[in-house]
Design a protein around this motif. Structure first.
Motif, PDB file in Angstrom:
ATOM      1  N   ILE A  13       0.856  -1.198   0.000  1.00 33.57           N
ATOM      2  CA  ILE A  13       0.000   0.000   0.000  1.00 33.57           C
ATOM      3  C   ILE A  13       0.892   1.248   0.000  1.00 33.57           C
ATOM      4  N   ALA A  14       1.933   1.189   0.850  1.00 33.16           N
ATOM      5  CA  ALA A  14       2.828   2.357   0.937  1.00 33.16           C
ATOM      6  C   ALA A  14       3.526   2.609  -0.404  1.00 33.16           C
ATOM      7  N   ASN A  15       3.987   1.537  -1.074  1.00 30.84           N
ATOM      8  CA  ASN A  15       4.733   1.707  -2.333  1.00 30.84           C
ATOM      9  C   ASN A  15       3.834   1.872  -3.555  1.00 30.84           C
ATOM     10  N   GLY A  16       2.560   1.553  -3.398  1.00 34.98           N
ATOM     11  CA  GLY A  16       1.634   1.665  -4.539  1.00 34.98           C
ATOM     12  C   GLY A  16       1.881   0.616  -5.595  1.00 34.98           C
ATOM     13  N   GLU A  17       2.574  -0.469  -5.229  1.00 37.56           N
ATOM     14  CA  GLU A  17       2.773  -1.554  -6.201  1.00 37.56           C
ATOM     15  C   GLU A  17       2.815  -2.914  -5.492  1.00 37.56           C
ATOM     16  N   ALA A  18       2.532  -3.967  -6.259  1.00 38.89           N
ATOM     17  CA  ALA A  18       2.495  -5.304  -5.647  1.00 38.89           C
ATOM     18  C   ALA A  18       2.836  -6.349  -6.701  1.00 38.89           C
ATOM     19  N   LYS A  19       3.128  -7.585  -6.199  1.00 40.93           N
ATOM     20  CA  LYS A  19       3.475  -8.671  -7.126  1.00 40.93           C
ATOM     21  C   LYS A  19       2.201  -9.355  -7.602  1.00 40.93           C
TER      22      LYS A  19
END
Ligand code: HAM
Length: 419
Positions: A389-395
């Motif tokens: 959520i903090a980075n705005g990206e996910a795998k």
């Protein structure tokens, strides 16, 4: 307390079957649309009168099988045992006679008959049907039959044979009935009560008797097809020619008389070997006198109804692969309360973009969420935690080959749509 089950003769169509039903519904509607037929939806119940006059007082359907009751206003009401009578009533009531001819309608209905329940024979069942009004030529009969043949072809149904016959008009039938009665009379005392009952009221139906002891008489009876009046003979010959011209295979079956009273001239059935004793998937025919019998102007008509339960049984027994339910494109798992909220928000967003997405509704652990995702068959999974959520990206993990790629959350919908 006693357990409450579905009433005898009714059945649930479960989610495991529904994709196949929906596919059949879509394909039938699509074929009808290509032929210029328009859909009609009619009431589930009608005045009992309509069926008595339309379907016929001497038929088993009306005499023995209708669900009839008085409503709170004291009117006699019946659940529809079939669709034709209701469609004819609607045709007259809504002034469809002033539409350009032929008026071609199709329907997808439930019908109700208090029958002896057996394989392929229910008390509530479904019919796809078509009715055509205002055209009397055999080209219409052949076009209607070709619609069915095309539907069966497109849905992948094979091993089904078309049987046709003509049961003439009131003119040739009156003369034929005398012949038939003369053939039956000497044996009547040895025949079943139903045949005895039909002897005066509706002798043609005796041909349809399945009782063992009546067979020697019915099998040797003269066939109406061999005693048609010149007009009915011309019509029948025209039907055969038109079917030949369209390349539709058929067998002439002198034994088809149909169970409902309204038929004239063309009658036909599509028969299969697979549905146990209930091999008739579909039946229909011409009914040039029906509209007059319910106080309309003389209007020729023809139609058919196809038993959907029997169609489904047939598709299954022929091993035709039928549609399955869609699987989610993505399952979004959340680790912790904030991530779960975010997962629900992204899921909602994806659904708005037309993507089938799933997320947790059961407050499951991450492990249990992944197990559930596997069960749904989702193509991708994506796990959200505080970092994502903090980075705005996910795998984003592709479940079939376990490959992973990092995607920005705000580009997830675009990625999934573009793939
Ligand atoms: P029908 O022959 O009584 O004709 O029914 C048509 C089809 O509905 C049958 O061939 C069968 O597949 C299915 N069917 C009938 N009864 C049952 C049942 N108890 N359980 C499951 N399936 C059943 C008619 O209904 C006419 N209205 C057809 C028609 C339309 N003729 C002219 N226009």
């Amino acid at each position: 307390m006693t357990k409450i089950n579905a009433p005898k003769g009714t059945r649930d169509i479960l989610p495991t079957e529904i994709a196949a039903w929906q596919q059949a519904e879509r394909q039938f509607a699509a074929v009808c649309a290509r032929y210029g037929y328009q859909e009609i939806r009619i009431p589930t119940f009608e005045s009992t009168d309509l069926f008595q006059r339309g379907v016929g007082d001497t038929t088993d359907v009306v005499q023995k099988e209708m669900y009839t009751f008085l409503d709170k206003g004291g009117r006699s009401i019946s659940l529809r045992p079939e669709g034709t009578a209701g469609v004819v009533r609607s045709y007259l009531e809504n002034g469809m006679a002033s539409w350009s001819s032929p008026v071609r309608l199709w329907y997808n209905i439930t019908a109700f008959r208090y029958e002896n329940v057996q394989k392929g024979r229910y008390r509530e069942f479904h019919q796809f049907g078509c009715e055509v009004f205002g055209a009397d030529g055999p080209v219409v009969d052949a076009e209607l039959i070709s619609l069915l043949a095309l539907f069966f072809k497109e849905i992948g149904l094979g091993q089904t044979s078309l049987r046709i016959n003509s049961i003439g008009c009131p003119v040739c039938r009156t003369a034929y009935n005398q012949l038939l009665k003369a053939h039956i009379q000497p044996h009547l005392a040895d025949m079943c009560p139903t045949c005895n009952d039909r002897f005066e009221k509706n002798p043609l139906r005796i041909i349809d008797c399945k009782e063992h002891k009546c067979q020697p008489v019915t099998k040797t009876a003269p066939a109406l097809l061999d005693h048609l009046c010149p007009d009915c003979q011309t019509h029948f010959d025209g039907l055969c020619t038109n079917l030949d011209e369209l390349g539709i295979a058929y067998t002439v079956d002198r034994g088809i008389v149909r169970g409902l009273d309204y038929y004239t001239r063309t009658v036909f059935e599509f028969i299969s070997d697979h549905v146990g004793t209930q091999g008739t998937i579909c039946g229909g025919g011409r009914y040039d006198g029906l509209i007059e019998s319910i106080d309309g102007p003389h209007t020729p008509g023809i139609g058919f109804a196809l038993g959907v339960e029997r169609l489904m049984m047939e598709l299954n027994s022929q091993g035709v692969s039928v549609a399955t339910l869609p699987v989610p494109l993505i399952y979004i798992a959340g680790l912790g309360a904030a991530a779960a909220t975010k997962a629900r928000q992204i899921t909602f967003l994806l659904r708005q973009q037309g993507i089938y997405a799933e997320t947790d509704l059961m407050n499951r652990s991450l492990k249990a969420q992944m197990k559930f995702a596997g069960k749904t068959g989702a193509t991708y999974t994506l796990v959200l935690g505080d970092d994502e959520i903090a980075n705005g990206e996910a795998k984003l993990k592709h479940m079939a080959d376990s490959t992973e790629r990092v995607v920005r959350l705000d580009q997830l919908a675009a990625f999934l749509t573009a793939r």
